[in-house]
Write an enzyme that holds these catalytic residues in place. Structure first.
Site, PDB file in Angstrom:
ATOM      1  CE  LYS A  72      39.833  44.785  33.267  1.00 56.87           C
ATOM      2  NZ  LYS A  72      40.457  43.566  33.864  1.00 56.87           N
ATOM      3  CB  SER A 102      39.038  43.602  37.405  1.00 56.75           C
ATOM      4  OG  SER A 102      39.986  43.142  36.444  1.00 56.75           O
ATOM      5  CB  SER A 149      40.353  39.977  36.045  1.00 53.42           C
ATOM      6  OG  SER A 149      40.546  40.364  37.376  1.00 53.42           O
TER       7      SER A 149
END
Lengths: 82, 465
Positions: free
Chosen positions: B77, B151, B175
């Site tokens: 990420k 996320s 997330s």
């Protein structure tokens, strides 16, 4: 948060010098002015207009948290295996 | 090749039946083919990845095989700092940031021979809606009209689209697990302290976790093995020894007590999801697990407590950015950060004390079972309902969202999400189940998840493009 319909609540009392208003008393101070005092003028008038309904929406959750009974002596914990 | 697990690829790489250059090349081609639609990657590091693959090829040829991740492509990420490689946090505020240091997690993966092929899309600062991010939001490979959830949206989408076999996500309120559920892959939120957070842009120091994602539980275990351990640069990283997860991975579930978290966690869960979870529990019972009831008292207090901790800490983390660059932020991020800055110290401390209460509650729960099974939320929502500018109620009410992730973030317990079915109808979307264990009990979760994947094929199904 804490300032609704011009009624003084805990946070507003903190902002008004010496507790000039009593809890529940109708006050004439503008919402933003009160908010600015409470929050140290960290937000402008225009942004407060955006944030006020957001804070109002969060109030119910905050009340749940505030009313949750935590036994005396319970302290904030550290890591997961504390 | 892009369908193979890390275990399968590793075997081929070690015996030199396949070269790391071929594996990386296959991933890069898949990224090139599908990223315009899926938007999982913000940055692709093709040239350096191929160079690293050639180095790995040579190392393996010379007998210097480093282990199961050697020559395996991965992507984090874009919240993890990568030295010399743009790290955006999904925000226009930090769009051009090129770190001069490496996060501990990516450094450890690199040392294990894993090859970084790019950086993954996310919700801005792991808290936005993606509306005004750097590029368009990531889409769900199972249905491009649906959200991959966030996320760690790109981390889930890249795995489902077979762009890469390993990704890294972060999880402050679900997330990692939300995208794992929505994309039909496996995601682990490790125990608080299991994995160093050095070099990972913070959202909430008390609630943030960095964790592995993959398509199989065994691959997630292999990745956690490398990621875990003490780190002098992160004082919250636990100094306890990291067990060999591979030793117990295949131990089965016979005799393990799995508590089904009835009640609160199933509220707002769609019937189709509940049926899938009960069927999954049935499979585990057939394998020898013992079903018990797990009642978590005061579960509903987790959400408000987490909201205040996350809120107050995120406002502190981003205070300077909010002061200097609010206009560059997604409207939702700005609104949240500004509102978050208004929480009182008393509310914050009350939330931290509630955290202690819930940690004690989970200690009690795990005295009666080895793991807790609970939903991982409902199937992926439509992307358009996820992209909002405000937390005020939308004109069209959003689909109900069960509160199933906050418990593990608040208490720090490890939590694994893996696929356990698909919705009927069109489009067909993945359904996930969630398993939690006591602190540092990841090995138990891996045993259960691996046994389940041994008798099911949900994780082998791939979206069609």
């Amino acid at each position: 948060m804490g300032i609704t319909n011009g009624v003084a609540r805990r946070e507003l009392l903190l902002a008004l010098a010496g507790g000039a208003a009593a809890e529940g008393q109708v006050v004439t101070v503008a919402r933003w002015e009160a908010a600015a005092q409470v929050y140290g003028v960290r937000i402008g008038k225009e942004r407060w207009a955006v944030l006020e309904p957001v804070m109002e929406r969060r109030r119910a959750q905050l009340e749940v948290l505030r009313r949750f009974r935590v036994a005396e002596g319970v302290e904030p914990a550290g890591g997961a295996d504390d | 090749m892009i369908e193979l697990s890390v275990g399968e690829l590793g075997s081929l790489l070690r015996t030199r039946k396949v070269s790391p250059v071929e594996v990386v090349g296959a991933c890069l081609r898949q990224i090139e083919r599908l990223n315009p639609q899926v938007q999982a990657f913000l940055t692709v590091t093709g040239e350096s990845a191929l160079a690293a693959a050639r180095t790995a090829e040579e190392e393996i040829r010379r007998g210097r095989y480093k282990g199961p991740l050697h020559g395996i492509p991965y992507a984090p990420k874009d919240l993890l700092a990568t030295k010399g490689i743009r790290t955006t946090n999904g925000s226009r505020v930090t769009a051009e940031w090129v770190p001069e240091y490496e996060s501990t997690v990516t450094a450890r993966l690199q040392a294990a021979g894993a090859i970084l092929v790019g950086k993954l899309n996310l919700l801005e600062f792991a808290m936005g809606s993606g509306q005004r991010g750097l590029v368009a939001p990531a889409r769900n490979p199972w249905s491009l009209a649906h959200s991959p959830s966030g996320s760690s949206s790109g981390s889930g989408a890249a795995l489902a689209a077979r762009m890469v076999p390993l990704t890294i996500g972060t999880d402050t309120g679900g997330s990692i697990r939300g995208p794992a559920k929505s994309c039909g892959v496996v995601g682990l939120k490790p125990t608080y302290g299991r994995v160093s957070r050095y070099g990972v842009t913070a959202l909430s120091w008390t609630l943030d976790h960095v964790g592995p994602m993959a398509r199989t539980v065994a691959d997630v275990a292999a990745m956690l093995q490398v990621m875990s351990g003490a780190d002098p640069r992160d004082r919250t990283a636990a100094r306890r020894a990291v067990p060999d997860f591979t030793k117990t991975l295949g131990a089965g579930v016979k005799g393990l007590r799995i508590g089904v978290a009835e009640g609160y966690f199933f509220e707002k869960v769609e019937p189709e999801v509940e049926r899938a979870l009960r069927a999954a529990m049935g499979e585990l019972e057939k394998l020898g697990a013992v079903r018990v009831v797990a009642k978590v008292e005061n579960a509903a207090i987790c959400s408000p407590a987490l909201g205040v901790i996350l809120g107050a800490e995120s406002a502190t983390v981003h205070a300077e950015r909010l002061r200097d660059s609010a206009g560059l932020m997604d409207p939702l991020v700005r609104e949240r950060l500004e509102a978050n800055s208004l929480y009182s110290a008393m509310d914050y401390i009350q939330a931290l004390r509630v955290r202690t209460v819930m940690m004690e509650e989970m200690r009690r729960v795990f005295a009666g079972c080895d793991a807790v099974l609970l939903p991982a939320g409902n199937p992926a929502p439509l992307l358009e309902t996820e992209i909002v500018q405000t937390d005020l109620p939308p004109a069209v009410p959003a689909a109900p969202r069960p509160d199933t992730f906050n418990l593990a973030n608040l208490t720090g317990i490890p939590s694994l999400v893996l696929p356990c079915g698909f919705t009927a109808g069109t489009p067909t979307l993945p359904i996930g189940m969630q398993l939690c264990a006591k602190p540092f009990g990841e090995a138990t979760l891996f045993r259960i998840g691996h046994a389940y994947q041994g008798v099911t094929d949900w994780h082998r199904r791939a979206p069609k493009f």
